[in-house]
Design an enzyme around this catalytic site. Structure first.
Site, mmCIF file in Angstrom:
data_model
loop_
_atom_site.group_PDB
_atom_site.id
_atom_site.type_symbol
_atom_site.label_atom_id
_atom_site.label_comp_id
_atom_site.label_asym_id
_atom_site.label_seq_id
_atom_site.Cartn_x
_atom_site.Cartn_y
_atom_site.Cartn_z
ATOM 1 N N THR A 66 49.025 37.444 20.678
ATOM 2 C CA THR A 66 48.168 36.687 21.257
ATOM 3 C C THR A 66 47.027 35.907 20.426
ATOM 4 O O THR A 66 46.882 36.731 19.345
ATOM 5 C CB THR A 66 47.401 37.383 22.485
ATOM 6 O OG1 THR A 66 46.459 38.459 21.709
ATOM 7 C CG2 THR A 66 48.447 38.322 23.201
ATOM 8 N N GLU A 75 52.213 36.228 26.840
ATOM 9 C CA GLU A 75 52.649 37.260 27.407
ATOM 10 C C GLU A 75 54.082 37.101 28.591
ATOM 11 O O GLU A 75 54.632 37.916 29.006
ATOM 12 C CB GLU A 75 51.617 38.162 28.362
ATOM 13 C CG GLU A 75 50.644 38.619 27.330
ATOM 14 C CD GLU A 75 49.372 37.741 27.091
ATOM 15 O OE1 GLU A 75 48.432 38.187 26.401
ATOM 16 O OE2 GLU A 75 49.622 36.403 26.955
ATOM 17 N N TRP A 127 30.854 28.930 42.217
ATOM 18 C CA TRP A 127 31.743 28.786 41.224
ATOM 19 C C TRP A 127 32.175 27.262 40.849
ATOM 20 O O TRP A 127 32.024 26.600 42.088
ATOM 21 C CB TRP A 127 33.172 29.396 41.563
ATOM 22 C CG TRP A 127 33.270 31.030 41.438
ATOM 23 C CD1 TRP A 127 33.429 31.697 42.745
ATOM 24 C CD2 TRP A 127 33.056 31.859 40.407
ATOM 25 N NE1 TRP A 127 33.302 32.991 42.294
ATOM 26 C CE2 TRP A 127 33.140 33.067 40.943
ATOM 27 C CE3 TRP A 127 32.681 31.710 39.187
ATOM 28 C CZ2 TRP A 127 32.873 34.470 40.136
ATOM 29 C CZ3 TRP A 127 32.286 32.823 38.223
ATOM 30 C CH2 TRP A 127 32.624 34.006 38.721
ATOM 31 N N LYS A 137 29.427 30.381 37.308
ATOM 32 C CA LYS A 137 28.950 30.723 38.150
ATOM 33 C C LYS A 137 27.366 30.349 38.446
ATOM 34 O O LYS A 137 26.498 30.843 37.554
ATOM 35 C CB LYS A 137 28.945 32.411 38.549
ATOM 36 C CG LYS A 137 28.777 32.872 39.881
ATOM 37 C CD LYS A 137 29.232 34.160 40.012
ATOM 38 C CE LYS A 137 29.156 34.627 41.365
ATOM 39 N NZ LYS A 137 29.532 36.160 41.692
#
Length: 531
Positions: free
Chosen positions: A178, A323, A438, A433
């Site tokens: 990753t 992944e 949000w 936030k």
């Protein structure tokens, strides 16, 4: 039904037997062009298998590559795993310390390296005690690394056909790390079974729609998530394969697209932003190009619209992660949209993360782990599972990302729609936030990049004493363009953002930092502006 083990060998052998005259064309980092056939590729991949035997590399041991996209790299894609070893593609943009970390973590025994990266390997090799051989992907080894071997000398005189080893389809095939945006990179191990199934998913009509009549150019680094599976898919179905090595320059890249009559190309948004400017200077460009697959981050709506309107080429947005091997979904329009105006197709399909490929399942969950309604507005944590999705990281790292009921928590925040599409609202760490509400940085970035003055936009959260976090917009402008914060806020209001969502700060910068795989590196911006 026959129980035939699935492996990378099946992909290579199909090309060798039935598509041996189809070409692999490489525009090398030097600017020279190399071309040969799948017959040549298969022969040299088999010779590499024999060379690894001679080097004493045991089945299951890791063979790394540090290389641009090229025909020799493709030979390693098949020669290494088809002989029972594991291919570990190293990111050429990592620092020497990062390379040493991933090579030690993977326990690499051999590294195949392009001459361009010999100075890097000369520094890294002493930091990797388990590394036994450095093989230079060239006619000569040079003298920069003591004991290095020449790839061409190594495979010369090896048998043109290597006996097929017994490979368990669940045995490791490839290893990719990753990008490490949250801590150290983690290893993702693909099996032969998952690699084969992913290649079939990529080639399917629900994937990138690759067949024997196509010519494919993955402008995705082969060191990044297996070039999105396009190399395996192209070889497996016998599509022509075109590779561009070295740093991207739009003019020779477009020349390659045109001269080789590429039908499918893939890359991150920054590739196509640069290509669009080059295409604007040409008459009737890209006459063969059927579609572009764009992933890595959400492409601006204005970019999708421009390619369709000005060049007649649809951009199909893709979503996935290392992944997920990495392809998980594509934003193909549905049959009911055939007669819709393009504006409506943009809104409903092309600007979304898409429809999962058959075999991939998604689950969007709230904080309690319950699925949220697919109502087009409710956000939740995106989970995914499927036959080419990782069930864990190498050495057991990052176990918290895998749920007890068998799903991978992607770290993305998504919204499901009643018509089956889903949208990536943000990365968990990138959501803003403000006062308990949000704000999606992804939505705001897409709106900002619709401004004609804006070339690139990244939105980050900055600390605020009253609201805890507030949005800040970092903009890179088009050459010669000017824009004021007031114009930016007015534009966002006109595009549906409430006043409380508008950025408190607008910073004009010369460049948005990128990660090693070309994504906006917001952690660098947060470090720079959040102090």
């Amino acid at each position: 039904m026959m129980d035939v083990p699935l492996s990378a060998w099946l992909l290579l052998d199909n090309a060798r037997r039935h598509h041996h005259r189809t070409e692999v064309v490489s525009r090398l980092a030097s600017g020279k062009t190399h071309r040969y056939t799948y017959a040549d590729l298969a022969t040299r991949a088999h010779q590499l298998m024999g060379a690894l035997d001679v080097l004493g590399v045991d089945p299951g041991e890791r063979v790394a590559t540090l290389a641009w996209n090229s025909y020799r790299h493709v030979e390693a894609y098949f020669g290494v795993p088809c002989s029972g070893r594991v291919l570990h593609t190293l990111n050429v943009r990592l620092s020497t310390d990062e390379l040493a970390f991933v090579m030690n973590d993977a326990d690499d025994r051999v590294v195949l390296v392009d001459p361009d990266f010999l100075p890097v390997i000369a520094q890294v090799a002493p930091m990797v005690p388990g590394l036994r051989h450095v093989v230079v992907l060239d006619d000569t080894a040079g003298d920069l690394v003591a004991g290095a071997l020449s790839y061409e000398d190594l495979i010369a005189d090896r048998p043109e056909i290597h006996p097929q080893p017994l490979i368990d389809e669940r045995a490791p095939c490839g290893l990719c790390y990753t990008s490490g945006t949250t801590g150290r990179p983690k290893g993702v191990v693909a099996t032969h079974r998952s690699t084969y199934l992913h290649a079939m998913g990529v080639s399917s009509g629900a994937g990138m729609s690759v067949g024997p009549t196509d010519v494919v150019l993955p402008q995705v680094p082969m060191f990044h998530a297996s070039a999105w599976g396009l190399v395996h898919a192209a070889v497996g179905v016998g599509a022509g394969l075109v590779l561009y090595g070295g740093g991207l320059e739009p003019e020779p890249f477009v020349d390659l697209l045109e001269e080789e009559r590429v039908t499918i190309a893939a890359g991150v948004p920054t590739v196509w932003l640069g290509v669009a400017e080059e295409l604007a200077n040409r008459t009737n460009p890209l006459r063969s190009l059927r579609h572009i697959v764009c992933g890595g981050s959400q492409p601006p709506r204005s970019l999708i619209d421009r390619f369709q309107r000005d060049f007649g080429v649809p951009i199909i947005q893709a979503w996935g992660m290392t992944e997920t091997s990495p392809l998980a979904s594509l934003a193909w329009p549905q049959p009911r949209m055939h007669d819709w105006p393009e504006e409506a197709v943009l809104d409903t399909a092309r600007t979304r993360a898409g429809l999962p490929i058959p075999g991939i399942a998604i689950s969007i969950r709230d904080a309690d782990g319950d699925e949220v309604p697919y109502d087009g507005s409710t956000m939740g944590a995106l989970h995914v599972r499927g036959p080419w999705v990782a069930s864990g990281y190498l050495h057991g790292h990052g176990a918290e990302s895998f749920t007890d009921d068998g799903w991978f928590d992607t770290g993305d925040i998504a919204v499901g729609h009643p018509d089956g599409y889903f949208v990536i609202a943000d990365r968990t760490k990138d959501l803003i936030k403000s006062g308990g509400e949000w704000i999606s940085s992804v939505d705001m970035e897409a709106a900002l990049m619709a401004m004609p003055e804006v070339l690139e936009a990244a939105v980050i959260a900055i600390p605020d004493d009253r609201w805890l976090e507030r949005p800040m917009a970092c903009l890179v402008l088009q050459p010669g363009a000017q824009v004021t914060p007031e114009q930016v806020r007015s534009h966002l209001e006109a595009h549906g953002f409430a006043r409380w969502q508008l950025p408190d700060r607008v910073e004009l910068i010369t460049e948005i930092p990128k990660t090693s795989v070309g994504k906006f590196d917001k952690k660098v911006l947060r470090s720079r502006f959040s102090a």
